[in-house]
Scaffold this motif. Structure first.
Motif, PDB file in Angstrom:
ATOM      1  N   MET A   1      -5.696  33.813 -11.044  1.00 57.04           N
ATOM      2  CA  MET A   1      -6.733  34.500 -10.618  1.00 57.04           C
ATOM      3  C   MET A   1      -7.022  35.754  -9.808  1.00 57.04           C
TER       4      MET A   1
ATOM      5  N   ARG B   1     -19.271  35.646 -10.724  1.00 53.85           N
ATOM      6  CA  ARG B   1     -18.246  35.587 -10.513  1.00 53.85           C
ATOM      7  C   ARG B   1     -18.730  36.892  -9.581  1.00 53.85           C
TER       8      ARG B   1
ATOM      9  N   HIS C   1     -15.228  37.199 -15.153  1.00 58.01           N
ATOM     10  CA  HIS C   1     -14.676  35.781 -15.288  1.00 58.01           C
ATOM     11  C   HIS C   1     -14.138  34.380 -13.733  1.00 58.01           C
ATOM     12  N   VAL C   2     -14.929  33.393 -14.219  1.00 60.25           N
ATOM     13  CA  VAL C   2     -15.213  31.831 -13.453  1.00 60.25           C
ATOM     14  C   VAL C   2     -13.899  30.495 -14.791  1.00 60.25           C
TER      15      VAL C   2
ATOM     16  N   ASN D   1     -15.877  31.220  -7.765  1.00 62.76           N
ATOM     17  CA  ASN D   1     -14.924  31.921  -8.575  1.00 62.76           C
ATOM     18  C   ASN D   1     -14.740  30.617  -9.882  1.00 62.76           C
TER      19      ASN D   1
END
Length: 787
Positions: A384, A175, A230-231, A180
């Motif tokens: 996201m 990230r 985070h992804v 992503n």
């Protein structure tokens, strides 16, 4: 008064601006309203663009060591129909032809993805940000990122908490560089060691795979996708990819529906229901004649409706094309229609779904199927927060990627994943004056890293030889390679024997390699071919995607090397570094100590030497059985006791769950719940049906970790089920002489099977509980009944 009027006017103007702003751009609007609004504004071509995921490494141009910009190819693709996702922009390896010189370090990587994102947001009609997907099975596959042990090494730790920490670091590093989505973990159950991708799995058991895979997902995804750390995780590969016919990568999986649901899908189910994995990837293979990428039962009925999956589904690279290649579709358009109607949302490779524009226009597929796929993709972009914050900080990427904490975590996993298989007392190493370090895997850095690894600086990777020299400055260490993994034209066994004779001790590193080179040819999916056989000197690569094998024997002159070194009668410690279980019969017979470290990553040498020296008491346990002969396959533990062949024992050389320590452990005081629940009692799958306790004591003279394993046997059931199955494990640390009570709870789900009517249910009857240190060493036994 004038100030008041100005304030009122400003507020009114602001209100008018908000009212004029499209709903999809309003951060405060509900996500479903934003999705619906944006979908309604898109042309058919723009919708198709959003469900295409082309290859990404040609999308940037490296101008100088400190500068990067977008490529003309990227501008062209985005101008034609803005793309929804790109895969592997930051990937570097011989297939992509990106090297340490032509690829990107973490700072430049962040700049590159920022530039690509900026063009998507500011220079396309609707300004939809891109989802950048990167390979992340054992670290982000990018230059400079931390390289952890491959999944077999991760699984050998049997440490759920440690794998969750690793997932968090991998997600963070990806990230920070602008990604992503992280492709991983691989949840395929591997029971075919000839298959080239065993290294990417957690081994042969569905329960262990489900626990560790879910922890990986939870680490990567965290609790807030908008935090920039985070992804989204992508589960691979749906489904039954790890048991291909003949061991051929992508070959059909021969199994019935019950076996599929009961043994090959529980890991995926747990990662979706408990881990809330956001994306899933289909596999190349077919099951019962139906390609997984166009299997509506798998993708729609099971994944979405039964498990509640609410993310989106990627095809594997060109697996939609493979539907036509398997002659299940008349052409690529037909394949695309089958895939999208089955529920595959995103075309990885983007070769097939471009044909859906014409298919919709001619009435061959409904636009509602396209809208469903596009909505699933857009939903994750809104979740996201990419419309509000699409960019990352290059400075943070440079500061945190592969920082000291991350390297130390890689070392911890490497040492906990090292499995001690034999030890006659030679380990941990005592005082010696001279050591001969020999073998093709003693000092070849890329043989430690496994497949799906980017080029890395030599100084970043610690080999076995590096670690021994760093740790033992007062010991004379002589290194002779002896031979290569495969090539036999440059073997120097005679020199290796001379070094061994002069030493007090020999450490011999053999095994395999997934190291790709620039001579190897690759097919369009990125899998390697074996055509490099005719290029003169053979590469070390004998494992990794595309390198399926017919034999599990050590290749090249490695067995000759083992025999020659053993003949010197010097104390011998043999270390296997490999991506799949290989033949260990000779090494097990002639070595004083035998270890396997799979591919242990950039800190692999330190991890192995931590074990050899006793700085760390080994706690690794096998996640996959080691056969004596390729003819035994399949030899996974859950088949129970296997009859002997006329020319070979039935049981494996080393079985699932096995691993030695420098101390000993005793098991006692097994207790089960006094009452058992009724099978017909309505309750959820997580209802506790039985509580089991036992006492584990460290009876040796060293502190150490034990992996306490609980197995279950259903005495009589309506259908044939595996006679022994792992249903619980705990890794506990005990000081010498210390005892601890360990508690397990079996839920209704743990006791349930798919009955003759394919209902998942806990049937009445007697269940046997077995607890111990490996699947073939279970001293505690008890039973209980479900009424």
């Amino acid at each position: 008064m004038r100030k008041t009027l100005l304030l009122i006017a400003a507020c009114c103007l602001q209100g008018m601006t908000i009212a004029q702003e499209p709903v999809y751009r309003q951060a405060s609007a509900p996500i479903e309203e934003r999705v619906s609004d944006l979908l309604g504004r898109m042309t058919l071509e723009e919708k198709i663009g959003q469900i295409c995921c082309p290859l990404g490494w040609e999308m940037y141009t490296k101008v100088s060591p400190d500068s990067v910009t977008i490529s003309d190819k990227y501008r062209q693709q985005m101008d034609e129909a803005p793309i929804g996702s790109y895969w592997a922009v930051l990937r570097a390896d011989p297939w992509t032809q990106k090297t340490l010189e032509t690829g990107l370090n973490p700072r430049l990587a962040a700049k590159a993805l920022n530039a690509l994102q900026k063009y998507a947001v500011e220079h396309t009609r609707l300004g939809i940000p891109v989802l950048f997907a990167e390979e992340c099975p054992h670290g982000h596959m990018a230059i400079g990122a931390t390289v952890f042990p491959t999944s077999m090494g991760q699984a050998s730790t049997w440490n759920e908490s440690l794998i969750r920490q690793m997932g968090e670091v991998i997600g963070l590093e990806a990230r920070l560089q602008g990604a992503n989505i992280g492709y991983g973990p691989v949840l395929d159950i591997a029971r075919e060691p000839r298959w080239s991708r065993v290294e990417e799995t957690f081994g042969e058991d569905p329960y262990l795979t489900g626990i560790l895979g879910t922890a990986f997902v939870q680490g990567m995804q965290g609790k807030d996708f908008k935090d920039g750390r985070h992804v989204y995780s992508t589960l691979k590969h749906l489904a039954a990819y790890g048991v291909p016919r003949g061991g051929h990568n992508g070959g059909p999986a021969d199994m019935g529906l019950r076996a599929l649901l009961d043994e090959y899908l529980p890991g995926f189910q747990r990662a979706v229901e408990v881990g809330k994995a956001a994306t899933v990837m289909t596999s190349y293979n077919s099951i019962d004649g139906v390609p997984c990428t166009s299997n509506k039962f798998l993708i729609d009925s099971l994944l979405r409706k039964r498990w509640g999956f609410d993310g989106f589904v990627y095809s594997d690279l060109a697996s939609i094309d493979g539907i036509a290649g398997a002659h299940v579709a008349a052409n690529l358009e037909d394949a695309a229609i089958q895939a999208v109607e089955a529920g595959t949302d995103m075309d990885l490779g983007a070769n097939a779904y471009r044909r859906l524009v014409k298919a919709v226009q001619t009435g061959k597929v409904k636009e509602s199927a396209i809208n469903r796929a596009v909505s699933n993709v857009l939903r994750l972009k809104f979740r996201m927060g990419l419309f509000e914050q699409p960019y990352v900080s290059p400075e943070e990427a440079a500061r945190l990627v592969n920082c000291e904490d991350h390297r130390m975590l890689a070392r911890k996993i490497a040492r906990e994943g090292t499995v001690l298989l034999k030890n006659n007392g030679i380990l941990p190493l005592g005082k010696v004056k001279r050591i001969a370090v020999i073998g093709p895997n003693a000092d070849v850095m890329y043989n430690y890293l496994g497949d799906y690894t980017a080029p890395q600086e030599r100084s970043k990777v610690v080999t076995l030889l590096d670690a021994l020299r760093n740790r033992m400055p007062d010991v004379r260490i002589d290194y002779v390679k002896g031979c290569a993994i495969r090539d036999t034209t440059q073997s120097n066994i005679k020199e290796a024997v001379e070094a061994a004779r002069k030493a007090d001790l020999v450490i011999l590193a053999v095994g395999g390699s997934s190291a790709r080179d620039f001579k190897t040819k690759y097919i369009n999916t990125g899998a390697a071919t074996v055509d490099s056989e005719n290029s003169g000197i053979l590469s070390d690569m004998e494992c990794g995607e595309g390198f399926d094998r017919a034999t599990l024997d050590l290749l090249g002159d490695q067995e000759k090397l083992i025999r020659a070194i053993a003949a010197t009668e010097k104390p011998l410690v043999t270390v296997y570094i490999a991506g799949r279980p290989l033949n260990m019969n000779l090494a097990s017979e002639v070595s004083d100590a035998l270890l396997t470290a799979w591919y242990p990553g950039e800190q692999g040498g330190n991890g192995i030497v931590d074990v050899l020296t006793g700085e760390y008491n080994p706690s690794g346990r096998l996640p996959m059985s080691v056969p004596r002969h390729v003819g035994q396959i399949p030899v996974h533990y859950s088949q129970g006791t296997l009859r002997d062949y006329m020319d070979c024992p039935g049981k494996p050389l080393y079985t699932f769950g096995y691993g030695l320590s420098y101390t000993t452990f005793a098991y006692s005081n097994l207790k089960l719940s006094a009452t058992a629940k009724a099978a017909s009692q309505p309750a959820g799958d997580n209802e506790v049906m039985q509580t089991i306790t036992c006492t584990v004591t460290n009876t040796g003279d060293r502190d150490g970790d034990e992996v306490v394993q609980l197995y279950l046997n259903d005495e009589v059931s309506s259908v044939a089920v595996p006679p022994i199955r792992l249903k619980g494990f705990q890794k506990i640390f005990l000081k010498k002489g210390e005892s601890r009570e360990v508690t397990f709870q079996l839920t209704r789900q743990d006791l349930s099977i798919y009955d003759r009517n394919m209902n998942f249910t806990a049937e009445p009857g007697r269940f046997n509980v077995m607890i111990g240190g490996s699947s073939d060493n279970l001293p505690l036994k008890g039973s209980f009944e479900i009424q």
